[in-house]
Design a protein around this motif. Structure first.
Motif, PDB file in Angstrom:
ATOM      1  N   PHE A 251       1.950  34.941 -39.864  1.00  0.00           N
ATOM      2  CA  PHE A 251       2.873  35.999 -39.454  1.00  0.00           C
ATOM      3  C   PHE A 251       2.943  36.118 -37.934  1.00  0.00           C
ATOM      4  CE2 PHE A 251       3.991  40.437 -38.525  1.00  0.00           C
ATOM      5  CZ  PHE A 251       5.229  40.484 -39.168  1.00  0.00           C
ATOM      6  N   ILE A 252       1.816  35.951 -37.254  1.00  0.00           N
ATOM      7  CA  ILE A 252       1.810  35.996 -35.781  1.00  0.00           C
ATOM      8  C   ILE A 252       2.714  34.909 -35.218  1.00  0.00           C
ATOM      9  CG2 ILE A 252       0.370  35.574 -33.738  1.00  0.00           C
ATOM     10  CD1 ILE A 252      -1.920  36.984 -35.247  1.00  0.00           C
ATOM     11  N   ALA A 253       2.627  33.715 -35.784  1.00  0.00           N
ATOM     12  CA  ALA A 253       3.461  32.606 -35.308  1.00  0.00           C
ATOM     13  C   ALA A 253       4.936  32.909 -35.533  1.00  0.00           C
ATOM     14  CB  ALA A 253       3.065  31.313 -36.003  1.00  0.00           C
ATOM     15  N   ILE A 254       5.267  33.445 -36.703  1.00  0.00           N
ATOM     16  CA  ILE A 254       6.671  33.776 -37.000  1.00  0.00           C
ATOM     17  C   ILE A 254       7.173  34.849 -36.041  1.00  0.00           C
ATOM     18  CG2 ILE A 254       8.206  34.814 -38.716  1.00  0.00           C
ATOM     19  CD1 ILE A 254       6.368  33.559 -40.887  1.00  0.00           C
ATOM     20  N   ALA A 255       6.358  35.880 -35.814  1.00  0.00           N
ATOM     21  CA  ALA A 255       6.756  36.978 -34.941  1.00  0.00           C
ATOM     22  C   ALA A 255       6.974  36.505 -33.509  1.00  0.00           C
ATOM     23  CB  ALA A 255       5.699  38.083 -34.981  1.00  0.00           C
TER      24      ALA A 255
ATOM     25  N   ALA B 293       4.912  22.569 -43.255  1.00  0.00           N
ATOM     26  CA  ALA B 293       6.323  22.463 -43.615  1.00  0.00           C
ATOM     27  C   ALA B 293       6.975  23.845 -43.617  1.00  0.00           C
ATOM     28  CB  ALA B 293       6.464  21.809 -44.983  1.00  0.00           C
ATOM     29  N   GLN B 294       8.281  23.867 -43.439  1.00  0.00           N
ATOM     30  CA  GLN B 294       9.006  25.137 -43.365  1.00  0.00           C
ATOM     31  C   GLN B 294       9.030  25.904 -44.699  1.00  0.00           C
ATOM     32  OE1 GLN B 294      12.878  24.864 -41.551  1.00  0.00           O
ATOM     33  NE2 GLN B 294      13.621  26.706 -42.575  1.00  0.00           N
ATOM     34  N   PRO B 295       9.308  25.247 -45.840  1.00  0.00           N
ATOM     35  CA  PRO B 295       9.404  26.007 -47.106  1.00  0.00           C
ATOM     36  C   PRO B 295       8.140  26.795 -47.456  1.00  0.00           C
ATOM     37  CG  PRO B 295      10.410  23.859 -47.358  1.00  0.00           C
ATOM     38  CD  PRO B 295       9.725  23.842 -46.018  1.00  0.00           C
TER      39      PRO B 295
ATOM     40  N   SER C 217       8.036  29.929 -45.327  1.00  0.00           N
ATOM     41  CA  SER C 217       8.999  30.941 -45.790  1.00  0.00           C
ATOM     42  C   SER C 217       8.470  31.641 -47.040  1.00  0.00           C
ATOM     43  CB  SER C 217      10.349  30.287 -46.082  1.00  0.00           C
ATOM     44  OG  SER C 217      10.907  29.716 -44.916  1.00  0.00           O
ATOM     45  N   GLN C 218       7.837  30.883 -47.929  1.00  0.00           N
ATOM     46  CA  GLN C 218       7.270  31.472 -49.145  1.00  0.00           C
ATOM     47  C   GLN C 218       6.153  32.442 -48.822  1.00  0.00           C
ATOM     48  OE1 GLN C 218       6.110  28.110 -51.526  1.00  0.00           O
ATOM     49  NE2 GLN C 218       8.225  27.379 -51.791  1.00  0.00           N
ATOM     50  N   GLN C 219       5.316  32.097 -47.830  1.00  0.00           N
ATOM     51  CA  GLN C 219       4.226  32.985 -47.440  1.00  0.00           C
ATOM     52  C   GLN C 219       4.760  34.297 -46.864  1.00  0.00           C
ATOM     53  OE1 GLN C 219       0.903  32.874 -47.832  1.00  0.00           O
ATOM     54  NE2 GLN C 219       1.169  30.990 -49.043  1.00  0.00           N
ATOM     55  N   LEU C 220       5.865  34.207 -46.099  1.00  0.00           N
ATOM     56  CA  LEU C 220       6.468  35.423 -45.546  1.00  0.00           C
ATOM     57  C   LEU C 220       6.982  36.318 -46.667  1.00  0.00           C
ATOM     58  CD1 LEU C 220       7.487  37.192 -43.256  1.00  0.00           C
ATOM     59  CD2 LEU C 220       9.511  35.715 -43.109  1.00  0.00           C
ATOM     60  N   LYS C 221       7.682  35.721 -47.645  1.00  0.00           N
ATOM     61  CA  LYS C 221       8.172  36.502 -48.780  1.00  0.00           C
ATOM     62  C   LYS C 221       7.026  37.120 -49.568  1.00  0.00           C
ATOM     63  CE  LYS C 221      12.397  33.757 -49.379  1.00  0.00           C
ATOM     64  NZ  LYS C 221      13.136  32.802 -50.265  1.00  0.00           N
ATOM     65  N   LEU C 222       5.924  36.361 -49.711  1.00  0.00           N
ATOM     66  CA  LEU C 222       4.764  36.864 -50.444  1.00  0.00           C
ATOM     67  C   LEU C 222       4.158  38.075 -49.727  1.00  0.00           C
ATOM     68  CD1 LEU C 222       2.700  36.617 -52.720  1.00  0.00           C
ATOM     69  CD2 LEU C 222       1.451  34.949 -51.318  1.00  0.00           C
ATOM     70  N   MET C 223       4.047  38.004 -48.403  1.00  0.00           N
ATOM     71  CA  MET C 223       3.500  39.135 -47.644  1.00  0.00           C
ATOM     72  C   MET C 223       4.384  40.369 -47.789  1.00  0.00           C
ATOM     73  SD  MET C 223       1.908  37.591 -44.088  1.00  0.00           S
ATOM     74  CE  MET C 223       3.155  36.353 -43.778  1.00  0.00           C
TER      75      MET C 223
ATOM     76  N   SER D 115      10.519  26.822 -35.833  1.00  0.00           N
ATOM     77  CA  SER D 115       9.628  26.726 -34.669  1.00  0.00           C
ATOM     78  C   SER D 115       8.213  27.147 -35.036  1.00  0.00           C
ATOM     79  CB  SER D 115      10.162  27.604 -33.535  1.00  0.00           C
ATOM     80  OG  SER D 115      11.443  27.181 -33.122  1.00  0.00           O
ATOM     81  N   ALA D 116       8.083  28.203 -35.857  1.00  0.00           N
ATOM     82  CA  ALA D 116       6.758  28.667 -36.268  1.00  0.00           C
ATOM     83  C   ALA D 116       6.061  27.611 -37.114  1.00  0.00           C
ATOM     84  CB  ALA D 116       6.884  29.976 -37.041  1.00  0.00           C
ATOM     85  N   ALA D 117       6.810  26.968 -38.029  1.00  0.00           N
ATOM     86  CA  ALA D 117       6.219  25.923 -38.868  1.00  0.00           C
ATOM     87  C   ALA D 117       5.751  24.752 -38.016  1.00  0.00           C
ATOM     88  CB  ALA D 117       7.246  25.460 -39.905  1.00  0.00           C
ATOM     89  N   ARG D 118       6.574  24.384 -37.020  1.00  0.00           N
ATOM     90  CA  ARG D 118       6.184  23.293 -36.126  1.00  0.00           C
ATOM     91  C   ARG D 118       4.902  23.669 -35.362  1.00  0.00           C
ATOM     92  NH1 ARG D 118      10.424  23.322 -33.067  1.00  0.00           N
ATOM     93  NH2 ARG D 118      11.679  22.125 -34.544  1.00  0.00           N
TER      94      ARG D 118
END
Length: 297
Positions: free
Chosen positions: A9-13, A28-30, A33-39, A20-23
């Motif tokens: 979440f810190i990387a995404i924020a 991988a990006q998917p 994204s799944q972890q963000l939805k899970l949170m 960019s956060a996945a890189r």
């Protein structure tokens, strides 16, 4: 949630973009994204608002980001403390330095590196007051600051007390080698920023206790810029003697000040009653030893 999700979440924020956060996280990006939805599902709130390709934190997201930084920092500190129960030959030493240079710091670091060659360094420059906050936030281990400051939460080693000097442009000519504060009151003065507090406070206090009203025409947080302004004739300034040694300000006219109490002090500080890394402890011990040897001579 676990510590891994908080780091995601810190990387995404901070990146404001899933790709960019996945890189940055080397995943991988998917899955990210799944972890963000899970949170968001676990917390029952929206953490990220999508604005096209850019992600923006919601109010709940900003709250989680603030706590995530604190939690991950505490986790890293706990791991570091456990790992450094040994001799402390490895690790990182982070030092905050004031915008006014401490001339002995390069020699101290060379000496320290010869004894601890596996230590990595991080040096951050800022005003003294801000360095104190960086220490409280655990972003640096040690700080070299200008006094006076409110330091009840800190341990302090006084490094140097030195005289202040009055400096003016090459075209300025004063009939004597010494000046008084009353004489300096009549000149246009540049002064270090109030954010630094230490040196600014010293200069203001010296005039105030003499009931003088100096003509401060400019506050300047960048010392190199201030010296260039003095050199150009924009105004004069009052600075610690060591500043002139570090910057080799040979073109400036330098005058002593007729007051033995017109001095500036530099100190090494760190948080009292908080965990201090082994490299920081070693550095403090080296500084203490050097100061003792100087006093002995």
């Amino acid at each position: 949630m676990d510590i891994r999700q908080l780091r995601y979440f810190i990387a995404i924020a901070e990146e404001q973009n899933i790709t960019s956060a996945a890189r940055r996280l080397h995943i991988a990006q998917p899955p990210l994204s799944q972890q963000l939805k899970l949170m968001e599902h676990q917390l029952g709130v929206e953490l990220i608002a999508r604005r096209g390709r850019t992600l923006e934190l919601t109010e709940a997201g900003r709250t989680l980001y603030k706590h995530a930084l604190r939690i991950t920092a505490l986790m890293e500190e706990s791991q570091l403390e456990v790992q450094e129960t040994g001799a402390g030959q490895r690790g990182k030493l982070s030092i905050g330095v004031n915008t006014l240079p401490y001339p002995d710091l390069p020699n101290l670091l060379v000496q320290f590196r010869s004894s601890f060659p596996m230590i990595d360094y991080k040096i951050k420059q800022n005003e003294s007051a801000h360095l104190c906050q960086l220490l409280r936030d655990r972003q640096i281990d040690l700080a070299i600051i200008k006094l006076p400051l409110e330091l009840q939460d800190f341990s302090v080693i006084n490094l140097i007390t030195e005289p202040l000097r009055y400096i003016a442009s090459p075209t300025y000519r004063y009939p004597r080698k010494q000046v008084t504060f009353a004489e300096m009151e009549q000149t246009a003065l540049l002064v270090p920023s109030t954010e630094g507090l230490g040196l600014h406070h010293i200069i203001v206090e010296q005039f105030a206790k003499r009931s003088l009203n100096p003509c401060f025409i400019c506050e300047c947080s960048d010392i190199y810029t201030m010296l260039e302004l003095v050199r150009s004739g924009f105004g004069a300034a009052i600075v610690p003697e060591s500043l002139l040694q570090v910057h080799r300000a040979t073109e400036l006219n330098v005058y002593t000040i007729e007051d033995l109490h017109a001095t500036s002090s530099t100190a090494l500080i760190w948080m009292r009653d908080h965990y201090l890394s082994k490299p920081a402890q070693h550095f403090i011990n080296m500084v203490k030893q050097n100061l003792s040897e100087k006093e002995a001579h």
